[in-house]
Design an enzyme around this catalytic site. Structure first.
Site, PDB file in Angstrom:
ATOM      1  N   VAL A 291      15.360 -30.861  24.229  1.00 55.39           N
ATOM      2  CA  VAL A 291      14.998 -29.523  23.692  1.00 55.39           C
ATOM      3  C   VAL A 291      14.344 -28.545  24.195  1.00 55.39           C
ATOM      4  O   VAL A 291      13.538 -29.235  24.815  1.00 55.39           O
ATOM      5  CB  VAL A 291      15.220 -28.628  21.952  1.00 55.39           C
ATOM      6  CG1 VAL A 291      16.223 -29.383  21.315  1.00 55.39           C
ATOM      7  CG2 VAL A 291      14.330 -28.699  21.680  1.00 55.39           C
ATOM      8  N   SER A 292      15.237 -27.953  24.946  1.00 56.66           N
ATOM      9  CA  SER A 292      13.764 -26.360  25.370  1.00 56.66           C
ATOM     10  C   SER A 292      13.130 -27.278  26.964  1.00 56.66           C
ATOM     11  O   SER A 292      13.761 -27.828  27.407  1.00 56.66           O
ATOM     12  CB  SER A 292      13.016 -26.045  25.283  1.00 56.66           C
ATOM     13  OG  SER A 292      11.846 -24.613  25.192  1.00 56.66           O
ATOM     14  N   ASN A 293      11.372 -27.540  26.794  1.00 55.12           N
ATOM     15  CA  ASN A 293      11.139 -28.304  28.515  1.00 55.12           C
ATOM     16  C   ASN A 293      11.712 -29.138  27.809  1.00 55.12           C
ATOM     17  O   ASN A 293      12.344 -29.971  29.266  1.00 55.12           O
ATOM     18  CB  ASN A 293       9.354 -28.145  28.291  1.00 55.12           C
ATOM     19  CG  ASN A 293       8.865 -26.516  28.524  1.00 55.12           C
ATOM     20  OD1 ASN A 293       9.915 -25.792  29.025  1.00 55.12           O
ATOM     21  ND2 ASN A 293       7.869 -26.528  28.497  1.00 55.12           N
TER      22      ASN A 293
END
Length: 699
Positions: A291-293
């Site tokens: 998730v995210s980065n």
């Protein structure tokens, strides 16, 4: 596969065969130093919960150290897993934990998972900055039906940063999970004492392998400490490596490391000191995830994958900076047509850092945004508005007018979704945009700690905001407590040029205003570096500032994503209310770019979830819980869908808007009625389509 085995047997016999390369298992060249191996019994300790179990992960207080000044590696690991899990997953009662997700869901009991953990340092070509890589192999792994999931850390977190997301899903599936900190992680170098973290989180001030030390000689470090005492260098900000440019390579290397580990454990022993690789990309299902980065890193890995290591992609709220292609537009419902999409992370984040503190006081936001007054003192917000107005950056004669204009600038000029407006204030109060702006400006520009970009540094501060020494017990716990991007774990962003003395940025008075306005001068400096122009005057930067801005622009260019997933089946899920990675500059334009690049060969699906945002952990707080649902639930659905597609050839549902139903109050537990499944055949009114060079999103 048969030919590979034949080549191996011929090579083992001492003969040669043109075109054969014996697939013997060898430690990858990029691994540096020893590989640490630990087995966990799933009773006293385990891979997923560090022995805490589902109940322990959801309980407070956090696990303690027997000796706070000298925690053991096992204690540091346990606390790191506890904090990293809880940072991304809402473990509060009624928020879905234990019902829709959590170690115990689908596993029974406390969800402890026995298995082996392998951890090492690695490097990428052209850099000697150590990156941590780890492989977890659950006892349930089946070498006859091997699978692997990538779990690069979210945000700037350390090696356990994706333990509760991709880690949990993969381990419960019986897959090997391969992690990397992507060159971020704690990596805190105390410049006063020369202390840094070993790979296991324990502290060292000797000349040995550590996660990060600044590129300074002893004399340079002493001189810096004399002028700016008690400062820290931080790996993501100060490694001079722009690690994001290599995030895709880090993930690909983690997969190779995973194959090495699996073959050491399950490969065929040829009896001559060599092991045949029997688990390889041809017979192993590999899903790039996180998730995210971490999600962005897996996307970049899929784009760079020329060896066929990755079979599918499933990511949530990925930090992708898509290449700018203004030949297409984006429109939501009957709203305005968005053509200025695909701004870089540093562009929109520095805008949030500059304007959000004032926008928090807009009439539409001031009283209705959850926790706004708790996290954002109104007096500071008013000072920010006044400073912006005096510099001609917002208009209006009253506070209400100026704050409303700041909000308008973010929503209309920067195309940041209005759906994020109620969550943005708490993110500003948590210094999200401010910390990202500082860290990434340094990283993209490959600046060192000694450069003090925009007169900013990192140190512990006292209650008045003045620099002080970080307590010894706090430094001993950094590996377990830090999220890798200050302010974190007692280390704050310090504005060295604040009026009076170096001061915690949040409490700083700017020299240009002589008022406590969150060190706005420093934030404007970061904004100027992001654009290459002075934010106040509009003129082009000159001299060293122009050189740094150029280096930053080059750094940003190196992290741009191509949109070419090479036809791999892939799913993006994102929350429409994301207040950290605005979807008009990340998931939405990436999906559209992919349609342009791959056309009919695209296998990417995009699911946009209403009433969902970036940090599910906030859903445990009053005022937020009733309005939002866990995006984490849909991330796990995305993984399930990709798995079913790869193993059973089930079709991926079309791109769509998922219309969730908020629970209304924190006392109302989430039920299936709140969380409708991703629809295999969505109505036309819910479908996301790319047509006539336009991405069309239903309202």
């Amino acid at each position: 596969m048969k030919r590979m085995m034949l080549c191996a047997l011929i090579g083992a016999s001492g003969l040669t065969l043109t075109g054969c390369k014996a697939p013997f298992n060898e430690i990858p060249d990029f691994v540096q130093g020893e590989i640490q191996h630990t087995s966990y019994d799933g009773i006293t300790d385990d891979l997923l919960t560090a022995g805490l179990g589902a109940t322990g992960l959801a309980s407070t207080p956090a696990p303690a150290f027997a000796d706070p000044l000298n925690p053991t590696p096992a204690e540091l690991r346990r606390l790191a897993i506890y904090n990293n899990y809880r940072a991304l997953v809402d473990t509060s009662a009624g928020g879905g934990y234990g019902a829709f997700f959590g170690p115990q869901v689908g596993s029974g009991g406390e969800g402890l998972i026995p298995g082996d953990e392998f951890i090492a340092f690695m490097t990428v070509p052209g850099s000697d900055v150590p990156v941590t890589v780890m492989a977890q192999v659950p006892d349930s792994f089946d070498p006859k039906s091997p699978c692997m999931v990538t779990a690069p850390s979210s945000g700037s977190r350390g090696i356990y940063g994706a333990i509760g997301t991709a880690g949990e899903w993969g381990l419960k599936k019986g897959c090997a999970v391969v992690y990397t900190d992507k060159g971020t992680g704690t990596g805190a170098h105390n410049l006063a004492t020369n202390t840094a973290q070993r790979i296991d989180g324990t502290l060292s001030s000797t000349d040995e392998a550590v996660q990060f030390r600044a590129d300074l000689t002893d004399g340079e470090r002493a001189a810096f400490d004399s002028r700016w005492p008690d400062r820290f260098a931080w790996k993501h900000a100060h490694s001079k490596a722009n690690p994001e440019a290599d995030w895709g390579h880090h993930v690909l290397q983690s997969i190779e490391f995973g194959f090495y580990v699996l073959n050491e454990k399950f490969g065929r022993d040829l009896g001559n000191g060599k092991t045949l690789q029997t688990i390889n990309p041809k017979n192993t299902l590999v899903i790039a995830s996180s998730v995210s980065n971490g999600g962005g890193a897996s996307v970049r890995a899929a784009e760079l994958d020329t060896l066929g290591l990755i079979d599918g992609v499933a990511v949530s709220e990925p930090n992708v900076n898509p290449e700018v292609d203004r030949s297409f537009t984006i429109v939501q419902g009957d709203g305005p047509v968005i053509s200025e999409h695909s701004r870089s992370l540093l562009d929109y984040t520095t805008a949030l850092a500059v304007y959000q503190g004032c926008a928090n006081q807009a009439p539409a936001i001031r009283e209705s945004a959850p926790l706004n007054a708790v996290f954002n003192p109104p007096a500071i917000g008013e000072n920010i508005c006044n400073s912006l107005a005096n510099k001609g950056l917002v208009s209006g004669a009253t506070l209400d007018d100026r704050a409303a204009d700041a909000l308008r600038i973010l929503n209309e000029e920067f195309d940041i979704q209005p759906e994020q407006n109620l969550l943005a204030p708490v993110h500003f109060g948590l210094a999200v945009a401010q910390s990202i702006s500082m860290t990434y400006a340094n990283a993209y520009g490959r600046a060192g700690v000694e450069d003090r970009v925009c007169e900013l540094s990192l140190a512990a501060t006292d209650t008045a905001g003045a620099v002080t020494q970080l307590a010894a017990a706090a430094e001993a716990a950094l590996f377990s407590v830090s999220n890798g991007i200050p302010p974190t774990a007692g280390v704050n962003i310090v504005y060295d040029n604040a009026e009076g003395q170096p001061t915690n940025l949040a409490a700083s008075a700017s020299p240009s205003s002589s008022q406590q306005d969150y060190g706005l001068d420093a934030l404007l400096c970061l904004r100027s570096l992001a654009t290459g122009r002075d934010t106040v005057t509009g003129t082009a930067l000159e001299g060293p500032d122009a050189e740094l801005a150029s280096a930053i622009a080059d750094g940003i260019a190196r992290v741009r994503a191509t949109g070419d997933l090479q036809g791999k089946p892939a799913i993006f899920v994102a929350g429409r209310s994301d207040a950290i990675l605005p979807i008009n500059h990340t998931s939405r334009p990436y999906f559209a770019l992919n349609q342009r690049v791959e056309g009919k060969n695209s296998n990417l699906r995009y699911y946009e979830v209403l009433n969902a945002h970036h940090l599910d952990v906030l859903n445990g707080f009053p005022g937020i819980a009733g309005r939002y649902v866990p995006l984490h639930h849909y991330y796990f659905q995305a993984l399930d869908l990709v798995w079913a597609h790869l193993t059973d050839k089930q079709p991926l549902p079309p791109s769509q808007v998922v219309r969730t139903v908020p629970r209304g109050a924190i006392t109302n537990p989430l039920t299936a009625a709140n969380l409708p499944a991703i629809d295999p055949s969505p109505d036309a009114g819910n479908r996301i389509v790319f047509t006539d060079n336009q991405l069309r999103i239903p309202e």
